[in-house]
Enzyme design. Structure first.
Site, PDB file in Angstrom:
ATOM      1  N   SER A 428      43.601  47.382  37.588  1.00  0.00           N
ATOM      2  CA  SER A 428      44.680  46.911  38.453  1.00  0.00           C
ATOM      3  C   SER A 428      44.398  45.534  39.025  1.00  0.00           C
ATOM      4  CB  SER A 428      44.869  47.881  39.627  1.00  0.00           C
ATOM      5  OG  SER A 428      45.594  49.009  39.245  1.00  0.00           O
ATOM      6  N   PRO A 429      45.463  44.774  39.306  1.00  0.00           N
ATOM      7  CA  PRO A 429      45.268  43.538  40.078  1.00  0.00           C
ATOM      8  C   PRO A 429      44.744  43.886  41.469  1.00  0.00           C
ATOM      9  CG  PRO A 429      47.481  43.667  39.131  1.00  0.00           C
ATOM     10  CD  PRO A 429      46.870  45.011  38.971  1.00  0.00           C
ATOM     11  N   GLN A 506      48.767  38.033  36.809  1.00  0.00           N
ATOM     12  CA  GLN A 506      49.886  38.448  37.662  1.00  0.00           C
ATOM     13  C   GLN A 506      50.257  37.261  38.542  1.00  0.00           C
ATOM     14  OE1 GLN A 506      49.552  40.952  41.312  1.00  0.00           O
ATOM     15  NE2 GLN A 506      50.598  42.520  40.080  1.00  0.00           N
ATOM     16  N   TYR A 591      56.223  40.835  49.074  1.00  0.00           N
ATOM     17  CA  TYR A 591      56.029  39.416  48.827  1.00  0.00           C
ATOM     18  C   TYR A 591      57.394  38.756  48.570  1.00  0.00           C
ATOM     19  CZ  TYR A 591      51.134  40.806  48.640  1.00  0.00           C
ATOM     20  OH  TYR A 591      49.896  41.312  48.955  1.00  0.00           O
ATOM     21  N   ARG A 639      56.056  44.065  38.233  1.00  0.00           N
ATOM     22  CA  ARG A 639      55.626  45.065  39.224  1.00  0.00           C
ATOM     23  C   ARG A 639      56.704  45.189  40.284  1.00  0.00           C
ATOM     24  NH1 ARG A 639      50.027  46.749  42.167  1.00  0.00           N
ATOM     25  NH2 ARG A 639      49.681  47.444  40.048  1.00  0.00           N
ATOM     26  N   GLY A 732      42.455  50.927  40.274  1.00  0.00           N
ATOM     27  CA  GLY A 732      41.885  49.883  41.103  1.00  0.00           C
ATOM     28  C   GLY A 732      40.538  50.269  41.669  1.00  0.00           C
ATOM     29  N   ARG A 733      40.542  51.124  42.685  1.00  0.00           N
ATOM     30  CA  ARG A 733      39.294  51.495  43.357  1.00  0.00           C
ATOM     31  C   ARG A 733      38.241  52.078  42.414  1.00  0.00           C
ATOM     32  NH1 ARG A 733      43.341  52.370  47.087  1.00  0.00           N
ATOM     33  NH2 ARG A 733      43.052  51.335  49.109  1.00  0.00           N
TER      34      ARG A 733
END
Length: 799
Positions: A428-429, A506, A591, A639, A732-733
């Protein structure tokens, strides 16, 4: 008798919960005075067969072997599930179900109650609950009076029920047709899909439940038909699986289309009401369907009722008072019931949306059905039926363009436009706040390069900002000048030269969430260091992300929209020149582009506000401009925040429409995230909690998706990919904790066939030699498993 056991007990309701608790309490305390009141006659029942798992029968054996042996002798047992869909049949074994006629079960429990001395009073309508309780003067009242519980209604201010009437219509019928498997049959009509849940429950009879969405039921004209005409409609629709047998209704008290019901999902916040019925406080305890329901598609209603009774008896044994026993009971059961209800919700929603999954190939449709509740996962299926799962893995590997063998779904290749990923794992970003003046550096080389060497098929950069003012923090990476382009090119070149991984950039603009401190200095807070001054912010409408704390962003003007659009285009051109394989446009998480899409952050009154199509105009304008300059052979994903988790914000229904618009504009894939648009959000977390968004978008819009959100096991990924809920899974994590997550998970699965990064190829060869030697030296399973484990550990350590 200890003080925790009630001397006088009144039970309202003679279903499985009430009868089973009565016999358990009387068995434990022969001196207890137990009266059960039931409004129906002993032989009345309006269902057909009920289903348990083998585990439930084991619980009954422990609780009361006498009744359990009688029940066991009357059960019909089967291991297989058969799925009939579009002229195909899929069968999986190892599921361990048992069925028994509801009437037979009740009669067994009634006989056991009589044998023990419980007072059973049938054909007794309780007209006034409080008068009845005063009359019997009990120490304990068990309200086991079913789905329509009058007790729950009478004291609803305490119990606080939450009742969700589900959309599908269903009719519960029987048939003399017999089946050697739990059978699902799906039939398409001009108006939509009907499905049958079929299982044999004794030597002669089978349950036959037919269901369909409300809209399909209405369009089929069933509301206006007689009871017999409704039954004949079902007979004709399912004539093949019925094999010439008729369908039978035992709902003599219903007329016309009233035989069709809608399932009520019931939850109660509290399970115990304490009332004063003559000077002494008496607890009135909900049990079974009065307290909770679980959809028939996972067959757990009767299981929950019986296990409620077992749990309350266990709590009474372990407590020194009725009050403490009831606290223990509700704490234990509310948790267990919630687990079942969550699984039931997943199953219910699957059957409510058969049309969503009907476009899947039959092989994937069947797998999706088997894993619908998330209680059965990929590896759990392997334990139940390895042959079936091997067939699925071979099919999926071939569909993916992989080798003629069985690969775990997570390791199958995936092709989009001209880019082929070696597997379905995406890093993941993740913002790392380690750039200087937007420039990626050695940290980014090591951070991204390590995950590429670790086996992930696609490596995402963090959100890379298209202007200095578009950054979240001063430590965020950018792509607006030649130096940054060359720095990114260095990283991309390293990954391409050292691993089979592809690299995605991204692109985004922080909007109102920009000009903040790095996460470790106070995430989302405005900058406070004079050496790093704040910069002005833009958003769709004026807003403060943190009310009273954040800067107030200005509404972006049309000329500023042109400048930002052109900055995205410039960054896309630079990304293509730097060698990125894939581009993602960030339209999520509040965003700048996301601020246009969500009604929470867009209050514009011009052509860019109001309706969803208007709110999408600018994000789509930016997307089209980027798509025009991005190489045609390279994919673009988008996304989105598929759910704002705030009333009045974006919903999953909106997400489907958003995806449709981006698909029409030329998007190749939708990356389905959620939230982070408003601090008022209240997400419902859980494992794979955002995967349903990817599922809906993929299977309703017909566009590939990336699933994200608390996906942390290979089993999660394999289940998601094999069931067609998403095409890629982003973690991600787990990648932060273990850069080699993919290789480690592949090793745990015993798979070593995928091309590994070059520096590890010799380790792979050594591993293969050791594995072959181990197979030759010993056929003993225990010794072999230990040796393989040791070899994998050596490899993972860099051997």
């Amino acid at each position: 008798m200890t003080s925790s056991f009630p001397v006088q007990t009144l039970i309202l309701g003679g279903g499985p919960a009430g009868l089973y608790f009565a016999l358990l309490l009387k068995k434990e305390c022969p001196d207890a005075d137990i009266t059960l009141l039931e409004r129906n006659r002993p032989g009345d029942t309006f269902g057909w067969g009920v289903v348990f798992s083998d585990q439930t029968l084991g619980n009954l054996m422990d609780a009361d072997p006498v009744s359990a042996h009688t029940i066991n002798a009357a059960f019909n047992h089967w291991e297989d599930i058969e799925i009939r869909f579009r002229g195909t049949r899929s069968r999986s074994t190892g599921h361990g179900f048992i069925g028994i006629g509801r009437k037979k079960l009740l009669n067994i429990l009634q006989d056991r109650c009589r044998e023990l001395g419980v007072k059973l009073v049938f054909d007794h309508e309780v007209k006034d609950i409080e008068d009845t309780i005063r009359e019997y003067a009990p120490d304990l009242v068990i309200a086991a009076d079913g789905v329509g519980s009058r007790v729950r209604q009478r004291y609803q201010s305490t119990y606080q029920p939450d009742i969700d009437v589900r959309q599908n219509r269903f009719v519960w019928l029987g048939t003399l047709a017999r089946y050697d498997a739990f059978t699902f049959d799906f039939q398409e009509t001009p108006h939509g899909w009907f499905q049958a849940h079929i299982y044999q429950f004794d030597e002669q009879m089978s349950t036959f439940i037919v269901e369909t969405p409300q809209a399909v039921w209405e369009a089929s004209g069933l509301r206006e038909r007689s009871k017999q005409a409704n039954i004949e409609f079902c007979e004709e629709l399912f004539r093949e699986v019925l094999g010439g047998e008729k369908l039978i209704s035992n709902a003599a008290h219903m007329n016309g289309s009233d035989i069709w019901s809608q399932f009520p999902r019931i939850k109660t916040r509290e399970w115990v009401y304490w009332g004063d019925y003559g000077g002494n406080p008496v607890p009135v305890v909900l049990m079974g369907d009065a307290a909770h329901t679980a959809h028939y598609s996972i067959g757990s209603g009767t299981k929950l009722a019986l296990e409620d009774a077992i749990a309350l008896m266990g709590a009474l044994r372990q407590s020194d008072s009725v009050e403490s026993a009831l606290q223990r009971y509700t704490a234990e059961r509310s948790t267990e019931v919630l687990k079942i209800q969550n699984a039931a919700r997943n199953s219910t929603e699957w059957f409510e949306n058969v049309a969503r999954y009907a476009q899947l190939p039959p092989e994937q449709f069947a797998y999706s059905l088997l894993t619908r509740s998330q209680r059965i996962s990929h590896e759990n299926l392997r334990q139940r039926d390895s042959s079936y799962l091997n067939t699925i893995e071979i099919w999926l590997t071939q569909q993916s363009g992989g080798p003629p063998t069985a690969l775990p779904p997570m390791l199958t290749p995936y092709t989009l436009r001209g880019v082929t990923l070696s597997n379905r794992i995406v890093m993941s970003p993740m913002a790392v706040y380690s750039a200087v003046e937007g420039m990626p550096n050695d940290f980014h080389l090591v951070h991204l390069g390590a995950r590429a060497l670790g086996g992930a098929g696609l490596i995402f950069t963090e959100m890379t900002c298209v202007t200095p003012q578009g950054r979240i923090t001063p430590g965020c990476a950018g792509l607006w000048n030649d130096e940054q382009q060359l720095a990114w090119q260095r990283i991309v070149t390293f990954i391409h030269g050292s691993s089979p991984a592809k690299v995605a950039i991204q692109l985004g603009h922080a909007g109102a969430k920009g000009s903040t401190r790095r996460a470790w200095d106070g995430g989302d807070l405005p900058l406070s260091d004079p050496d790093e001054p704040n910069w002005p912010l833009l958003s769709a409408s004026p807003q403060q992300y943190l009310a009273g704390i954040s800067q107030t962003a200005s509404a972006i003007t049309r000329s500023e929209m042109d400048e930002v659009r052109d900055a995205f285009v410039d960054a896309a051109c630079r990304a293509a020149a730097a060698g990125f394989d894939w581009l993602e446009l960030h339209c999520a998480h509040g965003y700048l582009l996301s601020s246009f899409i969500s009604p929470l952050t867009n209050q514009r009154i011009d052509g860019y506000g109001g309706s969803l199509p208007n709110r999408l105009r600018y994000p789509l304008e930016v997307f089209r401009a980027v798509r025009e300059v991005w190489p045609t052979e390279r994919p673009i994903s988008v996304r989105i925040s598929a759910h704002d988790w705030v009333e009045g914000g974006i919903t999953p229904d909106d997400a489907v429409e958003i995806a449709r618009h981006f698909k029409a504009a030329g998007a190749d894939m939708i990356d389905c995230s959620s939230g982070q648009v408003s601090k008022a959000e209240a997400p419902i977390y859980g494992r794979m909690y955002q995967t349903p968004f990817a599922d809906r978008v993929r299977n309703e819009v017909g566009i590939p998706t990336i699933a994200v959100g608390n996906i942390f096991e290979a089993d999660h990924v394999n289940s998601i990919i094999a069931s067609g809920r998403a095409d890629l899974c982003a973690l991600g994590r787990p990648h932060l904790a273990d850069p080699f997550w993919t290789l480690h998970e592949a090793a745990k699965l015993g798979y070593i066939g995928q091309p590994w990064p070059k520096p590890y190829f010799l380790g792979k060869q050594q591993f293969e030699r050791n594995l072959e030697r181990e197979r030759e030296l010993s056929a003993a399973q225990t010794g072999q498993a230990a040796s393989l484990s040791r070899l994998r550990t050596e490899l993972e350590g860099g051997a």
